[in-house]
Write a protein that holds these residues in place. Structure first.
Motif, PDB file in Angstrom:
ATOM      1  N   ASP A 193      40.926  42.437  39.072  1.00 46.46           N
ATOM      2  CA  ASP A 193      41.557  41.160  39.361  1.00 46.46           C
ATOM      3  C   ASP A 193      42.038  40.456  38.105  1.00 46.46           C
ATOM      4  O   ASP A 193      42.940  39.633  38.154  1.00 46.46           O
ATOM      5  CB  ASP A 193      40.580  40.241  40.105  1.00 46.46           C
ATOM      6  CG  ASP A 193      40.260  40.784  41.499  1.00 46.46           C
ATOM      7  OD1 ASP A 193      41.093  41.551  42.025  1.00 46.46           O
ATOM      8  OD2 ASP A 193      39.193  40.446  42.041  1.00 46.46           O
ATOM      9  N   SER A 194      41.425  40.743  36.974  1.00 44.23           N
ATOM     10  CA  SER A 194      41.841  40.118  35.724  1.00 44.23           C
ATOM     11  C   SER A 194      42.638  41.124  34.914  1.00 44.23           C
ATOM     12  O   SER A 194      43.091  42.124  35.422  1.00 44.23           O
ATOM     13  CB  SER A 194      40.606  39.650  34.949  1.00 44.23           C
ATOM     14  OG  SER A 194      39.774  40.742  34.655  1.00 44.23           O
ATOM     15  N   SER A 195      42.839  40.844  33.657  1.00 44.49           N
ATOM     16  CA  SER A 195      43.575  41.790  32.820  1.00 44.49           C
ATOM     17  C   SER A 195      42.702  43.015  32.569  1.00 44.49           C
ATOM     18  O   SER A 195      41.477  42.941  32.608  1.00 44.49           O
ATOM     19  CB  SER A 195      43.964  41.135  31.491  1.00 44.49           C
ATOM     20  OG  SER A 195      42.811  40.729  30.784  1.00 44.49           O
ATOM     21  N   PHE A 196      43.353  44.121  32.304  1.00 42.94           N
ATOM     22  CA  PHE A 196      42.621  45.350  32.061  1.00 42.94           C
ATOM     23  C   PHE A 196      42.227  45.406  30.595  1.00 42.94           C
ATOM     24  O   PHE A 196      43.086  45.441  29.714  1.00 42.94           O
ATOM     25  CB  PHE A 196      43.488  46.554  32.413  1.00 42.94           C
ATOM     26  CG  PHE A 196      43.951  46.552  33.838  1.00 42.94           C
ATOM     27  CD1 PHE A 196      43.032  46.625  34.862  1.00 42.94           C
ATOM     28  CD2 PHE A 196      45.285  46.484  34.154  1.00 42.94           C
ATOM     29  CE1 PHE A 196      43.447  46.625  36.187  1.00 42.94           C
ATOM     30  CE2 PHE A 196      45.715  46.481  35.465  1.00 42.94           C
ATOM     31  CZ  PHE A 196      44.788  46.550  36.492  1.00 42.94           C
ATOM     32  N   GLU A 197      40.939  45.420  30.333  1.00 41.92           N
ATOM     33  CA  GLU A 197      40.466  45.463  28.963  1.00 41.92           C
ATOM     34  C   GLU A 197      39.458  46.582  28.804  1.00 41.92           C
ATOM     35  O   GLU A 197      38.546  46.729  29.618  1.00 41.92           O
ATOM     36  CB  GLU A 197      39.854  44.118  28.549  1.00 41.92           C
ATOM     37  CG  GLU A 197      40.882  42.999  28.523  1.00 41.92           C
ATOM     38  CD  GLU A 197      40.307  41.683  28.039  1.00 41.92           C
ATOM     39  OE1 GLU A 197      39.062  41.615  27.858  1.00 41.92           O
ATOM     40  OE2 GLU A 197      41.075  40.733  27.842  1.00 41.92           O
ATOM     41  N   GLU A 229      28.929  54.671  36.102  1.00 38.95           N
ATOM     42  CA  GLU A 229      27.934  54.192  35.146  1.00 38.95           C
ATOM     43  C   GLU A 229      28.471  54.282  33.718  1.00 38.95           C
ATOM     44  O   GLU A 229      28.252  53.378  32.901  1.00 38.95           O
ATOM     45  CB  GLU A 229      26.652  55.007  35.288  1.00 38.95           C
ATOM     46  CG  GLU A 229      25.932  54.793  36.617  1.00 38.95           C
ATOM     47  CD  GLU A 229      24.847  55.820  36.879  1.00 38.95           C
ATOM     48  OE1 GLU A 229      23.909  55.508  37.634  1.00 38.95           O
ATOM     49  OE2 GLU A 229      24.935  56.942  36.330  1.00 38.95           O
ATOM     50  N   ALA A 230      29.179  55.358  33.423  1.00 35.44           N
ATOM     51  CA  ALA A 230      29.725  55.528  32.073  1.00 35.44           C
ATOM     52  C   ALA A 230      30.776  54.473  31.766  1.00 35.44           C
ATOM     53  O   ALA A 230      30.814  53.903  30.670  1.00 35.44           O
ATOM     54  CB  ALA A 230      30.321  56.925  31.927  1.00 35.44           C
ATOM     55  N   VAL A 231      31.625  54.198  32.752  1.00 34.20           N
ATOM     56  CA  VAL A 231      32.680  53.201  32.560  1.00 34.20           C
ATOM     57  C   VAL A 231      32.082  51.831  32.271  1.00 34.20           C
ATOM     58  O   VAL A 231      32.605  51.074  31.452  1.00 34.20           O
ATOM     59  CB  VAL A 231      33.589  53.144  33.801  1.00 34.20           C
ATOM     60  CG1 VAL A 231      34.452  51.890  33.787  1.00 34.20           C
ATOM     61  CG2 VAL A 231      34.476  54.370  33.853  1.00 34.20           C
ATOM     62  N   THR A 232      30.980  51.506  32.938  1.00 31.94           N
ATOM     63  CA  THR A 232      30.330  50.221  32.716  1.00 31.94           C
ATOM     64  C   THR A 232      29.933  50.055  31.253  1.00 31.94           C
ATOM     65  O   THR A 232      30.024  48.961  30.690  1.00 31.94           O
ATOM     66  CB  THR A 232      29.079  50.095  33.607  1.00 31.94           C
ATOM     67  OG1 THR A 232      29.471  50.216  34.980  1.00 31.94           O
ATOM     68  CG2 THR A 232      28.401  48.750  33.406  1.00 31.94           C
ATOM     69  N   LEU A 233      29.521  51.156  30.615  1.00 30.83           N
ATOM     70  CA  LEU A 233      29.147  51.099  29.200  1.00 30.83           C
ATOM     71  C   LEU A 233      30.368  51.079  28.283  1.00 30.83           C
ATOM     72  O   LEU A 233      30.367  50.421  27.249  1.00 30.83           O
ATOM     73  CB  LEU A 233      28.274  52.308  28.844  1.00 30.83           C
ATOM     74  CG  LEU A 233      26.872  52.366  29.445  1.00 30.83           C
ATOM     75  CD1 LEU A 233      26.192  53.665  29.034  1.00 30.83           C
ATOM     76  CD2 LEU A 233      26.038  51.168  29.018  1.00 30.83           C
ATOM     77  N   ARG A 258      33.742  50.226  28.891  1.00 34.89           N
ATOM     78  CA  ARG A 258      34.699  49.128  28.889  1.00 34.89           C
ATOM     79  C   ARG A 258      34.051  47.853  28.385  1.00 34.89           C
ATOM     80  O   ARG A 258      32.824  47.735  28.315  1.00 34.89           O
ATOM     81  CB  ARG A 258      35.296  48.931  30.272  1.00 34.89           C
ATOM     82  CG  ARG A 258      34.357  48.367  31.300  1.00 34.89           C
ATOM     83  CD  ARG A 258      35.112  48.062  32.572  1.00 34.89           C
ATOM     84  NE  ARG A 258      34.169  47.689  33.613  1.00 34.89           N
ATOM     85  CZ  ARG A 258      34.163  48.187  34.830  1.00 34.89           C
ATOM     86  NH1 ARG A 258      35.045  49.097  35.145  1.00 34.89           N
ATOM     87  NH2 ARG A 258      33.284  47.780  35.724  1.00 34.89           N
ATOM     88  N   GLY A 259      34.881  46.876  28.041  1.00 32.19           N
ATOM     89  CA  GLY A 259      34.375  45.620  27.506  1.00 32.19           C
ATOM     90  C   GLY A 259      35.511  44.723  27.086  1.00 32.19           C
ATOM     91  O   GLY A 259      36.694  45.053  27.261  1.00 32.19           O
TER      92      GLY A 259
END
Length: 492
Positions: free
Chosen positions: A123-127, A177-181, A183-184
């Motif tokens: 929903d927000s910008s892709f970071e 799970e990997a993506v959660t770590l 991205r940021g």
């Protein structure tokens, strides 16, 4: 929300991708990652039963005896485990366990917190770092970095295996799970440790997260009559953007087109069909989808025009899912030639649904076939003309935080020597030992680039070395050169 996709698990965008390789028929999202449908219809009933005690469990179990073992294990743990357990953790773990038992990297469960994080990123910008991933044999593998992303600039390549994130091992994790770590927020740093095929040692890759580019169509004239258009993914706006780009290039004199699908991990189903229809004659097949019962649905081209523009398509091992659908469609239904390397090989279809509690599950429902009925899963599409990029295009990344200097010896020194040689600075050797001749080559490089001439590769010197090598690779694109050659023959 009921979604359908055929695709590579999308790493990011920050998950613009996690099913980008895939392709997903989504109205709500621009890029595909992980949305999910509940694995069995009785999950809601099970949750209800567990919420109201042992008596209800017994009642439900008598109706669905196949779950007796599950309920017994749950009750045993709740009553006898040495500390208090959270009911939701156990239920989520049971669902996650069932998903993992399928041994399917494209089926995954997302908890409420993971789903919220994903929806916020959409929903927000892709970071993030901008790379597509999938889980494969218990490891997280790069499918493709996104054009212009921090991952591409850092040198990540298809088939790199991510071993750890900021020092934490991710072996055994799902792609979610990997993506959660990984991205940021924009401007923050993450360090990946990767294993590259053919490399002996692990490589540490520091990356500064950034906003992920969402532009998916890039075009340019490569000579007076031939244009190149690169599609980096298949999003909602890609067909419209492609039409605008092609019209603009026609005004510039385009008579033939090289369509570049390299490093394209996939995208949306409808858009893949729409774009394929631009180049496949009306009523000719684009793909077939076969369900679990063997029933096949055909997807024909709905092109009302005359797709007679001379065309050649570029593919590589980072071309997956929707990219492969397009490549197979134009070859088998429009006799278009493919140039490059064998594609990734993603031939399954996924369905995804949001659960009422906000969690999700995505699972494979079918396989897709080429117009001639070929299943390319795990095999990929072999091009008509196999062409590799120059050997220096596959060189590993050098960690700019590491100091390479006189008398040091390592695989990174060997990589630096090969980079220097490719750029015209002779290091005298390429065996990984940093001697006086190598130092002279580094000093000459630093002088030419107006950098401090200390003969040490670190920081800005290392980054500049890798940047110039990327430029050289782009300017000596042997795959593109072959595609232009083939296209000119087609245009005669």
């Amino acid at each position: 929300m009921d979604e359908q996709n055929v695709g590579q698990e999308n790493l990011e965008q920050e998950q613009v991708n996690e099913n980008k390789s895939g392709f997903v028929n989504m109205k709500k999202f621009h890029f595909v990652m992980m949305l999910f449908f509940i694995v069995f219809l009785t999950a809601g009933v099970t949750t209800f039963a567990l919420s109201f005690g042992e008596e209800k469990v017994v009642t439900v179990a008598s109706e669905r005896t196949e779950f007796n073992k599950l309920y017994s294990a749950y009750d045993t743990l709740k009553k006898e485990y040495f500390k208090e357990l959270d009911q939701n953790d156990l239920i989520n773990g049971a669902i996650d366990g069932m998903v993992k038992a399928l041994d399917d990297p494209y089926t995954d469960y997302m908890s409420i917190d993971e789903a919220k994080s994903f929806h916020n990123s959409i929903d927000s910008s892709f970071e993030g770092i901008g790379a597509e991933i999938q889980e494969k044999d218990g490891f997280i593998v790069i499918v493709s970095p996104i054009k212009g992303s921090p991952a591409e600039k850092a040198g990540l390549k298809p088939n790199d295996t991510v071993m750890s994130v900021d020092g934490k091992s991710i072996q055994g994790m799902t792609s979610t799970e990997a993506v959660t770590l990984i991205r940021g927020e924009k401007g923050t740093k993450v360090e990946l440790e990767i294993q590259r095929p053919g490399a002996d040692n692990l490589i540490k890759v520091p990356i500064i997260r950034d906003e992920i580019p969402i532009e998916t169509v890039y075009g340019e004239m490569v000579d007076d009559s031939i244009a190149k258009v690169q599609i980096t993914s298949f999003s909602n706006n890609t067909p419209q953007d492609l039409v605008v780009m092609l019209n603009d290039l026609q005004k510039q004199g385009m008579k033939g087109l090289v369509l570049d699908l390299r490093h394209n991990p996939g995208g949306l189903l409808d858009e893949a069909i729409n774009i394929s229809s631009m180049f496949v004659p009306n009523s000719k097949l684009i793909l077939k989808v076969e369900d679990r019962n063997g029933k096949i649905k055909d997807y024909p081209s709905e092109n009302d025009g005359n797709p007679d523009l001379p065309l050649v398509v570029l593919i590589d091992k980072g071309s997956a899912s929707a990219s492969e659908i397009l490549a197979a469609a134009v070859r088998e239904s429009a006799d278009v030639k493919l140039v490059g390397e064998t594609s990734f090989g993603k031939g399954t279809v996924q369905t995804a649904k949001d659960l009422k509690d906000g969690s999700n599950l995505k699972f494979t429902t079918a396989k897709w076939l080429t117009p001639k009925g070929n299943w390319i899963h795990k095999e990929g599409i072999k091009p008509d003309f196999e062409v590799s990029l120059p050997s220096y295009s596959t060189l590993s990344i050098i960690n700019p935080d590491k100091e390479l200097k006189l008398s040091s010896s390592s695989t990174e020194v060997e990589t630096a020597q090969k980079m220097l040689n490719a750029l015209g600075y002779d290091p005298g050797r390429e065996d990984g030992f940093f001697d006086e001749k190598t130092k002279e080559a580094v000093v000459a490089f630093q002088k030419a680039q107006k950098l401090p001439e200390d003969g040490v590769l670190k920081g800005d010197s290392t980054l500049k070395l890798m940047e110039l090598l990327r430029d050289k690779i782009e300017n000596n694109d042997t795959q593109l050169q072959k595609a232009i050659e083939v296209l000119k023959e087609e245009m005669k």
